[in-house]
Design an enzyme around this catalytic site. Structure first.
Site, mmCIF file in Angstrom:
data_model
loop_
_atom_site.group_PDB
_atom_site.id
_atom_site.type_symbol
_atom_site.label_atom_id
_atom_site.label_comp_id
_atom_site.label_asym_id
_atom_site.label_seq_id
_atom_site.Cartn_x
_atom_site.Cartn_y
_atom_site.Cartn_z
ATOM 1 C CG HIS A 36 -6.865 5.028 -0.729
ATOM 2 N ND1 HIS A 36 -5.615 4.678 -0.283
ATOM 3 C CD2 HIS A 36 -7.027 4.397 -1.911
ATOM 4 C CE1 HIS A 36 -5.042 3.877 -1.164
ATOM 5 N NE2 HIS A 36 -5.873 3.693 -2.173
ATOM 6 N N GLY A 37 -9.050 5.842 2.839
ATOM 7 C CA GLY A 37 -9.523 6.595 4.004
ATOM 8 C C GLY A 37 -10.814 6.072 4.571
ATOM 9 N N GLY A 38 -10.964 4.747 4.611
ATOM 10 C CA GLY A 38 -12.221 4.138 5.059
ATOM 11 C C GLY A 38 -12.631 4.499 6.487
ATOM 12 C CG ASP A 82 0.399 7.846 -3.467
ATOM 13 O OD1 ASP A 82 0.114 8.636 -4.392
ATOM 14 O OD2 ASP A 82 0.107 8.056 -2.271
ATOM 15 C CG ASP A 110 -2.014 0.945 1.236
ATOM 16 O OD1 ASP A 110 -2.445 1.321 0.136
ATOM 17 O OD2 ASP A 110 -2.491 1.334 2.331
ATOM 18 C CG HIS A 152 -4.829 8.137 4.271
ATOM 19 N ND1 HIS A 152 -3.973 8.599 3.296
ATOM 20 C CD2 HIS A 152 -5.376 7.004 3.759
ATOM 21 C CE1 HIS A 152 -4.009 7.778 2.248
ATOM 22 N NE2 HIS A 152 -4.848 6.805 2.507
ATOM 23 C CB THR A 184 -6.937 5.160 11.037
ATOM 24 O OG1 THR A 184 -6.110 5.805 10.061
ATOM 25 C CG2 THR A 184 -6.818 5.893 12.353
ATOM 26 C CG ASN A 239 -7.517 0.981 0.437
ATOM 27 O OD1 ASN A 239 -8.074 0.080 -0.176
ATOM 28 N ND2 ASN A 239 -6.390 1.528 0.047
ATOM 29 C CB VAL A 240 -10.440 -0.325 6.669
ATOM 30 C CG1 VAL A 240 -10.674 0.011 8.138
ATOM 31 C CG2 VAL A 240 -11.741 -0.212 5.883
HETATM 32 P P1 13P Z 1 -7.686 4.969 6.955
HETATM 33 O O1 13P Z 1 -6.427 4.819 7.749
HETATM 34 O O2 13P Z 1 -8.221 6.362 7.049
HETATM 35 O O3 13P Z 1 -8.709 3.939 7.281
HETATM 36 O O4 13P Z 1 -7.290 4.777 5.427
HETATM 37 C C1 13P Z 1 -6.616 3.617 5.047
HETATM 38 C C2 13P Z 1 -6.135 3.703 3.647
HETATM 39 O O5 13P Z 1 -6.709 4.368 2.820
HETATM 40 C C3 13P Z 1 -4.943 2.921 3.317
HETATM 41 O O6 13P Z 1 -4.569 3.027 1.993
#
Ligand code: 13P
Length: 290
Positions: free
Chosen positions: A207-209, A104, A82, A179, A232, A229-230
């Site tokens: 991204h940034g789930g 990226d 990732d 994120h 954090t 994508n999850v």
């Molecule tokens: P979060 O950390 O906000 O869940 O996003 C994860 C992500 O997009 C990894 O590529």
């Protein structure tokens, strides 16, 4: 036992209206929790390592752990690198037989993004590995103020140009997600997502789930997202469990007794996300005849 390719899984998800969940891990404990949760839910899953983790533990170690879990899993488990901004790390992951690698180049100019992405594609494709690129920007909490007037948003012609000039297989799109934990309610531009989806026929990634309400994740899936994508919340759940156990019993506890409750807590969070992605029951394995 062999599994269908991740690209086939993503296409199947697109056809059936669900998304493949991607979870970021830090080590063997959360990796294990992710795989166990996917097995309990009969869901395909992507195990995603960021360069911070692969650099700290070494690519060799991370790949060995992830391959061992994937090879023994009862559901399709895909190894993903990732957010690498370094083509060399992507190539290293290819050499360790990851299923997909993400290059990226979104913070670079479009020309440089194309150059970096094409470089990784030319290394990955002959080895049967798929590549995720990124266009537009996924915000980070500290960066939000830098992107005035929506300039983090994916521009449709840029997305088309990146895909056509590189042959990238999967695309992460900047549509307003960030994120980390959100400061307010995430403002997702579903209109822009639908436009990119209309212009492209490859799988798109949200991204940034963490922190996106379930109804918004599902609306994104309806508008063309095939992978969610999850990260954090996995880390937060892990560390909160460890913190609470240590506070309660102190550091004389055996490491295993500290970690097993953390695995259970992470498993519950992963299962919740699998349900949000509607990928439960979608595990599809191809069995080779004995
Ligand atoms: P979060 O950390 O906000 O869940 O996003 C994860 C992500 O997009 C990894 O590529």
């Amino acid at each position: 036992m062999t599994k269908i390719s991740i690209l086939e899984q993503l296409k199947q998800a697109d056809a059936e209206g669900y998304a493949i969940p991607h979870f970021n891990y830090s080590d063997i404990w959360d990796m294990t929790a992710i795989v166990r949760a996917a097995e309990e839910m009969h869901s395909p899953v992507m195990l995603a390592g960021v360069p911070k983790v692969t650099n700290a533990l070494t690519m060799d170690t991370v790949a060995a752990m992830a391959h061992s879990l994937a090879d023994n899993a009862k559901v399709p488990v895909y190894l993903h690198l990732d957010h690498s901004t370094d083509p060399q790390i992507c190539k290293d992951a290819c050499d360790h037989h990851f299923d997909t690698v993400m290059i990226d180049g979104s913070k670079e100019s479009l020309e440089r993004n194309i150059e970096m992405t094409a470089d990784v594609v030319s290394y990955a494709h002959p080895r049967g590995i798929f590549v995720e690129g990124e266009i537009g920007k996924i915000k980070g909490n500290t960066e939000e103020s830098q992107y005035a007037n929506g300039d983090f948003l994916v521009q449709v012609p840029d997305a088309v140009k990146l895909v056509q000039s590189t042959g990238v297989d999967i695309l992460a799109v900047g549509i307003g997600t960030a994120h980390g934990f959100y400061q307010g309610k995430p403002e997702i531009n579903f209109q822009r997502l639908a436009e990119v989806n209309e212009a492209l026929s490859i799988p798109l990634v949200l991204h940034g789930g963490t922190g996106i309400p379930a109804e918004d994740v599902r609306k994104a899936i309806k508008n063309g997202i095939n992978k969610v994508n999850v990260g954090t919340i996995i880390k937060y759940t892990y560390l909160s469990s460890v913190f609470e156990t240590l506070k309660r019993v102190g550091p004389t506890i055996h490491t295993i007794d500290l970690m097993l409750p953390a695995v259970e807590a992470i498993k519950e969070e992963v299962k919740r996300w699998i349900a949000v992605c509607m990928s439960d029951g979608k595990a599809c394995l191809l069995y080779t005849s004995p």
